[in-house]
Design a protein around this motif. Sequence first.
Motif, PDB file in Angstrom:
ATOM      1  N   MET A  61       0.807  -1.220   0.000  1.00  0.00           N
ATOM      2  CA  MET A  61       0.000   0.000   0.000  1.00  0.00           C
ATOM      3  C   MET A  61       0.845   1.277   0.000  1.00  0.00           C
ATOM      4  SD  MET A  61      -3.302  -0.588  -0.011  1.00  0.00           S
ATOM      5  CE  MET A  61      -4.074   0.788   0.852  1.00  0.00           C
ATOM      6  N   GLY A  62       2.138   1.143   0.258  1.00  0.00           N
ATOM      7  CA  GLY A  62       3.006   2.313   0.320  1.00  0.00           C
ATOM      8  C   GLY A  62       2.999   3.125  -0.961  1.00  0.00           C
ATOM      9  N   ALA A  63       2.868   2.444  -2.089  1.00  0.00           N
ATOM     10  CA  ALA A  63       2.867   3.142  -3.376  1.00  0.00           C
ATOM     11  C   ALA A  63       1.675   4.089  -3.487  1.00  0.00           C
ATOM     12  CB  ALA A  63       2.848   2.129  -4.519  1.00  0.00           C
ATOM     13  N   LEU A  64       0.545   3.686  -2.918  1.00  0.00           N
ATOM     14  CA  LEU A  64      -0.646   4.543  -2.958  1.00  0.00           C
ATOM     15  C   LEU A  64      -0.450   5.799  -2.123  1.00  0.00           C
ATOM     16  CD1 LEU A  64      -3.555   1.926  -2.671  1.00  0.00           C
ATOM     17  CD2 LEU A  64      -2.708   3.094  -4.719  1.00  0.00           C
ATOM     18  N   VAL A  65       0.227   5.653  -0.979  1.00  0.00           N
ATOM     19  CA  VAL A  65       0.493   6.811  -0.122  1.00  0.00           C
ATOM     20  C   VAL A  65       1.398   7.801  -0.843  1.00  0.00           C
ATOM     21  CG1 VAL A  65       1.575   7.570   2.036  1.00  0.00           C
ATOM     22  CG2 VAL A  65       0.154   5.518   1.998  1.00  0.00           C
ATOM     23  N   GLU A  66       2.430   7.301  -1.490  1.00  0.00           N
ATOM     24  CA  GLU A  66       3.355   8.173  -2.209  1.00  0.00           C
ATOM     25  C   GLU A  66       2.658   8.861  -3.383  1.00  0.00           C
ATOM     26  OE1 GLU A  66       6.464   5.192  -2.935  1.00  0.00           O
ATOM     27  OE2 GLU A  66       7.783   6.441  -1.696  1.00  0.00           O
ATOM     28  N   ALA A  67       1.606   8.220  -3.898  1.00  0.00           N
ATOM     29  CA  ALA A  67       0.894   8.790  -5.045  1.00  0.00           C
ATOM     30  C   ALA A  67      -0.227   9.732  -4.634  1.00  0.00           C
ATOM     31  CB  ALA A  67       0.325   7.663  -5.906  1.00  0.00           C
ATOM     32  N   ALA A  68      -0.447   9.890  -3.320  1.00  0.00           N
ATOM     33  CA  ALA A  68      -1.536  10.750  -2.841  1.00  0.00           C
ATOM     34  C   ALA A  68      -1.005  11.813  -1.879  1.00  0.00           C
ATOM     35  CB  ALA A  68      -2.601   9.904  -2.160  1.00  0.00           C
ATOM     36  N   PRO A  69      -0.155  12.716  -2.351  1.00  0.00           N
ATOM     37  CA  PRO A  69       0.416  13.743  -1.465  1.00  0.00           C
ATOM     38  C   PRO A  69      -0.628  14.689  -0.888  1.00  0.00           C
ATOM     39  CG  PRO A  69       0.873  14.251  -3.764  1.00  0.00           C
ATOM     40  CD  PRO A  69       0.321  12.850  -3.727  1.00  0.00           C
ATOM     41  N   THR A  70      -1.736  14.885  -1.619  1.00  0.00           N
ATOM     42  CA  THR A  70      -2.783  15.785  -1.132  1.00  0.00           C
ATOM     43  C   THR A  70      -3.411  15.256   0.150  1.00  0.00           C
ATOM     44  OG1 THR A  70      -3.291  16.482  -3.388  1.00  0.00           O
ATOM     45  CG2 THR A  70      -4.938  16.949  -1.703  1.00  0.00           C
ATOM     46  N   ALA A  71      -3.638  13.961   0.207  1.00  0.00           N
ATOM     47  CA  ALA A  71      -4.225  13.348   1.404  1.00  0.00           C
ATOM     48  C   ALA A  71      -3.290  13.487   2.594  1.00  0.00           C
ATOM     49  CB  ALA A  71      -4.537  11.877   1.137  1.00  0.00           C
ATOM     50  N   ILE A  72      -1.999  13.274   2.369  1.00  0.00           N
ATOM     51  CA  ILE A  72      -1.022  13.400   3.441  1.00  0.00           C
ATOM     52  C   ILE A  72      -0.953  14.840   3.935  1.00  0.00           C
ATOM     53  CG2 ILE A  72       1.426  13.262   4.014  1.00  0.00           C
ATOM     54  CD1 ILE A  72       0.072  10.582   3.928  1.00  0.00           C
ATOM     55  N   THR A  73      -1.078  15.795   3.003  1.00  0.00           N
ATOM     56  CA  THR A  73      -1.047  17.212   3.380  1.00  0.00           C
ATOM     57  C   THR A  73      -2.252  17.559   4.254  1.00  0.00           C
ATOM     58  OG1 THR A  73       0.132  17.832   1.355  1.00  0.00           O
ATOM     59  CG2 THR A  73      -1.064  19.580   2.520  1.00  0.00           C
ATOM     60  N   ALA A  74      -3.416  17.036   3.885  1.00  0.00           N
ATOM     61  CA  ALA A  74      -4.629  17.299   4.676  1.00  0.00           C
ATOM     62  C   ALA A  74      -4.482  16.724   6.078  1.00  0.00           C
ATOM     63  CB  ALA A  74      -5.841  16.691   3.978  1.00  0.00           C
ATOM     64  N   ILE A  75      -3.975  15.504   6.178  1.00  0.00           N
ATOM     65  CA  ILE A  75      -3.763  14.874   7.486  1.00  0.00           C
ATOM     66  C   ILE A  75      -2.743  15.675   8.291  1.00  0.00           C
ATOM     67  CG2 ILE A  75      -2.842  12.822   8.640  1.00  0.00           C
ATOM     68  CD1 ILE A  75      -3.975  11.173   6.333  1.00  0.00           C
TER      69      ILE A  75
END
Length: 204
Positions: A61-75
Amino acid sequence: MESPLAAATTGLLTGAALIIAIGAQNAYVLRLGIRRQHVLPVVAICALSDAVLIAAGVGGMGALVEAAPTAITAIRWIGAAFLITYGLMAARRAFHAEHLEAATGPVHVSRRTAVLTTLAFTWLNPHVYLDTLVFLGSVATTHADLRWWFGAGAAAASLLWFAGLGYGARLLGPLFEKPRAWRILDGLIAVVMLTLGATLALGH
Protein backbone atom coordinates in the motif's frame (compact mmCIF):
# COMPACT_ATOMS: atom_id res chain seq x y z
CA MET A 1 19.61 -18.16 3.03
CA GLU A 2 17.76 -15.96 5.51
CA SER A 3 15.57 -17.74 8.05
CA PRO A 4 12.08 -16.65 9.15
CA LEU A 5 13.47 -15.94 12.63
CA ALA A 6 16.17 -13.67 11.20
CA ALA A 7 13.61 -11.75 9.14
CA ALA A 8 11.31 -11.39 12.16
CA THR A 9 14.19 -10.22 14.35
CA THR A 10 15.18 -7.62 11.76
CA GLY A 11 11.56 -6.44 11.66
CA LEU A 12 11.46 -6.29 15.47
CA LEU A 13 14.58 -4.14 15.67
CA THR A 14 13.59 -1.91 12.76
CA GLY A 15 10.10 -1.39 14.16
CA ALA A 16 11.48 -0.63 17.61
CA ALA A 17 13.83 1.98 16.17
CA LEU A 18 10.85 3.81 14.66
CA ILE A 19 8.42 3.44 17.56
CA ILE A 20 10.64 4.08 20.60
CA ALA A 21 10.90 7.85 20.43
CA ILE A 22 9.51 10.84 22.29
CA GLY A 23 6.27 11.59 20.50
CA ALA A 24 2.70 12.68 21.05
CA GLN A 25 1.28 9.17 21.10
CA ASN A 26 3.89 7.86 23.54
CA ALA A 27 3.43 10.86 25.82
CA TYR A 28 -0.32 10.28 25.99
CA VAL A 29 0.07 6.56 26.70
CA LEU A 30 2.58 7.38 29.42
CA ARG A 31 0.22 9.87 31.05
CA LEU A 32 -2.70 7.44 31.14
CA GLY A 33 -0.38 4.65 32.29
CA ILE A 34 0.75 6.66 35.29
CA ARG A 35 -2.89 7.36 36.14
CA ARG A 36 -3.79 3.67 35.52
CA GLN A 37 -6.75 4.68 33.37
CA HIS A 38 -7.95 2.70 30.34
CA VAL A 39 -4.50 1.23 29.73
CA LEU A 40 -5.74 -1.94 27.99
CA PRO A 41 -7.89 -0.26 25.28
CA VAL A 42 -5.29 2.44 24.69
CA VAL A 43 -2.44 -0.07 24.31
CA ALA A 44 -4.66 -2.25 22.09
CA ILE A 45 -5.52 0.67 19.81
CA CYS A 46 -1.89 1.68 19.40
CA ALA A 47 -0.61 -1.84 18.77
CA LEU A 48 -3.47 -2.91 16.47
CA SER A 49 -3.28 0.31 14.47
CA ASP A 50 0.42 -0.22 13.89
CA ALA A 51 -0.18 -3.86 12.98
CA VAL A 52 -2.82 -2.88 10.39
CA LEU A 53 -0.60 -0.19 8.88
CA ILE A 54 2.46 -2.44 8.82
CA ALA A 55 0.47 -5.21 7.14
CA ALA A 56 -0.79 -2.73 4.55
CA GLY A 57 2.77 -1.56 3.94
CA VAL A 58 4.08 -5.10 3.54
CA GLY A 59 1.17 -5.76 1.20
CA GLY A 60 2.23 -2.90 -1.06
CA MET A 61 0.00 0.00 0.00
CA GLY A 62 3.01 2.31 0.32
CA ALA A 63 2.87 3.14 -3.38
CA LEU A 64 -0.65 4.54 -2.96
CA VAL A 65 0.49 6.81 -0.12
CA GLU A 66 3.36 8.17 -2.21
CA ALA A 67 0.89 8.79 -5.05
CA ALA A 68 -1.54 10.75 -2.84
CA PRO A 69 0.42 13.74 -1.47
CA THR A 70 -2.78 15.79 -1.13
CA ALA A 71 -4.23 13.35 1.40
CA ILE A 72 -1.02 13.40 3.44
CA THR A 73 -1.05 17.21 3.38
CA ALA A 74 -4.63 17.30 4.68
CA ILE A 75 -3.76 14.87 7.49
CA ARG A 76 -0.70 16.98 8.29
CA TRP A 77 -2.75 20.15 8.82
CA ILE A 78 -5.45 18.40 10.84
CA GLY A 79 -2.81 16.66 12.92
CA ALA A 80 -0.94 19.93 13.51
CA ALA A 81 -4.13 21.63 14.75
CA PHE A 82 -4.88 18.71 17.06
CA LEU A 83 -1.37 18.60 18.52
CA ILE A 84 -1.22 22.35 19.10
CA THR A 85 -4.63 22.30 20.80
CA TYR A 86 -3.64 19.42 23.08
CA GLY A 87 -0.29 21.09 23.76
CA LEU A 88 -2.04 24.28 24.89
CA MET A 89 -4.29 22.21 27.16
CA ALA A 90 -1.24 20.55 28.72
CA ALA A 91 0.42 23.94 29.17
CA ARG A 92 -2.72 25.22 30.91
CA ARG A 93 -2.62 22.27 33.32
CA ALA A 94 1.07 22.91 34.00
CA PHE A 95 0.61 26.61 34.80
CA HIS A 96 -2.70 26.50 36.67
CA ALA A 97 -2.64 24.49 39.87
CA GLU A 98 -6.42 24.15 39.95
CA HIS A 99 -6.23 21.88 36.89
CA LEU A 100 -3.72 19.48 38.42
CA GLU A 101 -4.34 16.00 39.76
CA ALA A 102 -4.46 16.04 43.52
CA ALA A 103 -2.41 13.49 45.35
CA THR A 104 -5.57 11.98 46.81
CA GLY A 105 -7.01 11.01 43.42
CA PRO A 106 -6.35 11.75 39.75
CA VAL A 107 -8.92 13.40 37.51
CA HIS A 108 -10.92 10.76 35.70
CA VAL A 109 -10.76 10.51 31.90
CA SER A 110 -13.69 8.70 30.34
CA ARG A 111 -13.06 5.60 28.25
CA ARG A 112 -14.62 7.31 25.23
CA THR A 113 -12.33 10.32 25.56
CA ALA A 114 -9.26 8.10 26.00
CA VAL A 115 -10.16 5.98 22.97
CA LEU A 116 -10.94 8.93 20.68
CA THR A 117 -7.84 10.82 21.75
CA THR A 118 -5.64 7.78 21.18
CA LEU A 119 -7.16 7.25 17.73
CA ALA A 120 -6.48 10.90 16.90
CA PHE A 121 -2.86 10.73 18.06
CA THR A 122 -2.39 7.57 16.00
CA TRP A 123 -4.21 8.27 12.74
CA LEU A 124 -3.75 12.05 12.45
CA ASN A 125 0.03 11.72 12.43
CA PRO A 126 1.21 11.78 8.80
CA HIS A 127 4.57 10.34 9.80
CA VAL A 128 2.94 7.07 10.84
CA TYR A 129 1.92 6.46 7.23
CA LEU A 130 5.40 7.24 5.94
CA ASP A 131 7.05 5.08 8.61
CA THR A 132 4.78 2.05 8.28
CA LEU A 133 3.31 2.02 4.79
CA VAL A 134 6.29 3.47 2.95
CA PHE A 135 9.46 2.81 4.95
CA LEU A 136 8.67 -0.52 6.61
CA GLY A 137 6.83 -1.64 3.48
CA SER A 138 9.90 -0.87 1.36
CA VAL A 139 12.30 -2.60 3.73
CA ALA A 140 9.98 -5.62 3.87
CA THR A 141 10.30 -6.12 0.10
CA THR A 142 14.03 -6.75 0.53
CA HIS A 143 13.12 -9.91 2.44
CA ALA A 144 11.18 -11.32 -0.53
CA ASP A 145 9.10 -14.34 0.54
CA LEU A 146 9.92 -13.66 4.19
CA ARG A 147 8.53 -10.11 4.13
CA TRP A 148 5.54 -11.12 6.26
CA TRP A 149 7.88 -12.44 8.92
CA PHE A 150 9.59 -9.05 8.87
CA GLY A 151 6.19 -7.38 9.23
CA ALA A 152 5.27 -9.67 12.13
CA GLY A 153 8.48 -8.70 13.90
CA ALA A 154 7.77 -4.99 13.42
CA ALA A 155 4.21 -5.44 14.73
CA ALA A 156 5.57 -7.35 17.74
CA ALA A 157 7.89 -4.44 18.51
CA SER A 158 4.88 -2.12 18.62
CA LEU A 159 2.94 -4.42 20.93
CA LEU A 160 5.88 -4.91 23.30
CA TRP A 161 6.64 -1.20 23.43
CA PHE A 162 3.13 0.06 24.08
CA ALA A 163 2.36 -2.69 26.59
CA GLY A 164 5.59 -1.94 28.43
CA LEU A 165 4.98 1.81 28.32
CA GLY A 166 1.34 1.62 29.37
CA TYR A 167 1.66 -0.94 32.14
CA GLY A 168 5.19 -0.03 33.18
CA ALA A 169 4.27 3.61 33.72
CA ARG A 170 2.43 2.68 36.93
CA LEU A 171 5.83 2.11 38.52
CA LEU A 172 6.23 5.88 38.39
CA GLY A 173 3.07 6.29 40.48
CA PRO A 174 4.84 7.13 43.77
CA LEU A 175 6.77 9.88 41.99
CA PHE A 176 3.54 11.48 40.83
CA GLU A 177 1.81 11.58 44.19
CA LYS A 178 2.80 15.24 44.38
CA PRO A 179 1.07 17.84 42.16
CA ARG A 180 4.45 19.36 41.29
CA ALA A 181 5.45 16.19 39.45
CA TRP A 182 2.28 16.42 37.33
CA ARG A 183 3.09 20.05 36.54
CA ILE A 184 6.52 19.05 35.28
CA LEU A 185 5.12 16.16 33.22
CA ASP A 186 2.42 18.36 31.68
CA GLY A 187 5.03 20.99 30.93
CA LEU A 188 7.15 18.43 29.08
CA ILE A 189 4.09 17.10 27.25
CA ALA A 190 3.16 20.65 26.23
CA VAL A 191 6.64 21.20 24.79
CA VAL A 192 6.50 17.92 22.86
CA MET A 193 3.00 18.52 21.49
CA LEU A 194 3.57 22.15 20.52
CA THR A 195 6.92 21.36 18.91
CA LEU A 196 5.48 18.48 16.89
CA GLY A 197 2.43 20.56 15.94
CA ALA A 198 4.60 23.45 14.75
CA THR A 199 6.84 21.05 12.87
CA LEU A 200 3.86 19.56 11.03
CA ALA A 201 2.43 23.00 10.28
CA LEU A 202 5.75 24.10 8.80
CA GLY A 203 5.80 21.00 6.63
CA HIS A 204 8.81 19.24 8.14
